[in-house]
Enzyme design. Sequence first.
Site, PDB file in Angstrom:
ATOM      1  CB  THR A 127       0.336 -63.085  -7.100  1.00  0.00           C
ATOM      2  OG1 THR A 127      -0.701 -63.323  -8.057  1.00  0.00           O
ATOM      3  CG2 THR A 127      -0.266 -62.920  -5.723  1.00  0.00           C
TER       4      THR A 127
ATOM      5  CG  ASN B 298      -7.388 -58.633 -14.764  1.00  0.00           C
ATOM      6  OD1 ASN B 298      -7.332 -57.522 -14.245  1.00  0.00           O
ATOM      7  ND2 ASN B 298      -8.022 -59.642 -14.184  1.00  0.00           N
TER       8      ASN B 298
ATOM      9  CD  GLN C 162      -3.815 -60.032 -18.347  1.00  0.00           C
ATOM     10  OE1 GLN C 162      -3.648 -60.280 -19.551  1.00  0.00           O
ATOM     11  NE2 GLN C 162      -4.096 -60.984 -17.465  1.00  0.00           N
TER      12      GLN C 162
ATOM     13  N   GLY D 241       5.549 -64.257 -16.284  1.00  0.00           N
ATOM     14  CA  GLY D 241       5.958 -65.037 -17.448  1.00  0.00           C
ATOM     15  C   GLY D 241       4.832 -65.760 -18.161  1.00  0.00           C
ATOM     16  CG  HIS D 242       1.301 -67.597 -16.088  1.00  0.00           C
ATOM     17  ND1 HIS D 242      -0.039 -67.843 -16.237  1.00  0.00           N
ATOM     18  CD2 HIS D 242       1.410 -66.776 -15.017  1.00  0.00           C
ATOM     19  CE1 HIS D 242      -0.713 -67.207 -15.276  1.00  0.00           C
ATOM     20  NE2 HIS D 242       0.151 -66.556 -14.528  1.00  0.00           N
TER      21      HIS D 242
ATOM     22  CB  THR E  96      18.049 -71.776  -5.097  1.00  0.00           C
ATOM     23  OG1 THR E  96      18.783 -72.051  -3.901  1.00  0.00           O
ATOM     24  CG2 THR E  96      18.862 -72.186  -6.309  1.00  0.00           C
TER      25      THR E  96
ATOM     26  CB  CYS F 110      -7.376 -64.596 -10.237  1.00  0.00           C
ATOM     27  SG  CYS F 110      -5.926 -64.963 -11.223  1.00  0.00           S
TER      28      CYS F 110
HETATM   29  N1  PLP Z   1      -2.187 -58.851 -12.211  1.00  0.00           N
HETATM   30  C1  PLP Z   1      -2.992 -58.981 -13.282  1.00  0.00           C
HETATM   31  C2  PLP Z   1      -3.523 -57.772 -13.963  1.00  0.00           C
HETATM   32  C3  PLP Z   1      -3.327 -60.260 -13.752  1.00  0.00           C
HETATM   33  O1  PLP Z   1      -4.124 -60.392 -14.796  1.00  0.00           O
HETATM   34  C4  PLP Z   1      -2.806 -61.384 -13.061  1.00  0.00           C
HETATM   35  C5  PLP Z   1      -3.191 -62.747 -13.472  1.00  0.00           C
HETATM   36  O2  PLP Z   1      -4.199 -62.956 -14.129  1.00  0.00           O
HETATM   37  C6  PLP Z   1      -1.957 -61.171 -11.968  1.00  0.00           C
HETATM   38  C7  PLP Z   1      -1.677 -59.894 -11.572  1.00  0.00           C
HETATM   39  C8  PLP Z   1      -1.364 -62.331 -11.228  1.00  0.00           C
HETATM   40  O3  PLP Z   1      -0.310 -62.865 -11.964  1.00  0.00           O
HETATM   41  P1  PLP Z   1       0.249 -64.330 -11.596  1.00  0.00           P
HETATM   42  O4  PLP Z   1      -0.766 -65.297 -12.101  1.00  0.00           O
HETATM   43  O5  PLP Z   1       1.551 -64.419 -12.334  1.00  0.00           O
HETATM   44  O6  PLP Z   1       0.416 -64.348 -10.138  1.00  0.00           O
END
Ligand code: PLP
Length: 392
Positions: A70, A149, A179, A200-201, A237, A325
């Site tokens: 994000t 996504n 994704q 990363g996650h 940092t 989200c």
């Molecule tokens: N963009 C896409 C296509 C995503 O699927 C996601 C999270 O699901 C994001 C952005 C946001 O990533 P983050 O959770 O690392 O902010």
Amino acid sequence: MIYLDNSSTTQVKAEVAEKTVNAMTKDFGNPSSLHRLGLNAEKIVKESRAIIAKAVNADPSEIYFTSCGTESDNTVIKSVVESGKYRGKKIITTEVEHPAVLKPCEWAEAKGYTVIRIPVDKNCMIDLGALEDALDADTLLVSVMAVNNEVGSVMPLEKVRELITKKAPQALFHTDAVQAFEKTELDVKKLGLDFLSISGHKIHAPKGIGALYVKKGVHVPPFMLGGGQESQFRSGTESVPLIAGFGEAVRLAEADKAARIKHIRETRDYLKEGIIKTFGERAQINSPEDGVCSILNVSFTGCRGEVLLHMLEENGIYVSTGSACSSNSKKKGSHVLRAMGLSDDAIEGAIRFSLSEFNTKDEMDQVLKTLKEVVDVHSALLKLQHPGKFRA
Ligand code: PLP
């Protein structure tokens, strides 16, 4: 537990956790410190940056660490708008982007920029004709996601690049590859990208770490001001532990990329074929044939996705109804499935299964068995509650 919500987030791998913990408890220095602990921390950041740069064919100096996908997306859109260096008042994106792109686009719109949201077809594929029509000398930025996504469609970024070069060569080109990273080939040079966002996650690293590729020579103002870390572009940092984990996750993912993708795809296809065989016309596959290896979006006729999600959860199976989200958003139903032209019922009955390398065909057999039970129970109950709505 069978975890099939890997597009929301993934389990951190043991090797990744070990690197992360080491950078918290042993190499815990501040990379800006001049003593040995600081230098050790700086070395960790440098190594991770190099691993990530190599994975997308960038130079390490073109990779900036951020806190998440994000932040990477926001940085691009807000910094390009704030820059004043690049000409144009039009931003082109798609109707099916993640809110991390759509929301900053709304912010730009409120500042007087024109935002064009290109539609998609029933396979969630960008309408290239509409994109070509929209591109012009006033186009400042084009932001098209690499992989959607919710349904997993893989956007034709090479073609998008060709159209930009033809119609709006001055425009900057960004892709949200959150994704796509480590599930497709991403080569920033081949794709002619100016910016690329990753997180990363989604690839078995901890939450709270992302990265942004900014092409050498592209100059936009920093999103965060302060101590001047990350070559003045992103002060604060550096999160050395998370950066260490991100680097290790990418190193592991790169090491067995082809075999890993093949395994995920085969497991996903096994689930898909099982669903088609088990449910026939009662299930509608929303993911395109040629989508990313990990995502399978299915609508179960006469069902509510959210109810199915909880019934599956009761049986230790974790899925999603759309993106994690978007379930926070106030608008009912998925904007992606809506843009693809799905009916309200199909949107309401949608489930997203998203797989990782840890899933197996044995697990899919268990999922299919449980799915049959919960869909049968749920649709029978709904028929009793709304007898007029469903044909016998
Ligand atoms: N963009 C896409 C296509 C995503 O699927 C996601 C999270 O699901 C994001 C952005 C946001 O990533 P983050 O959770 O690392 O902010």
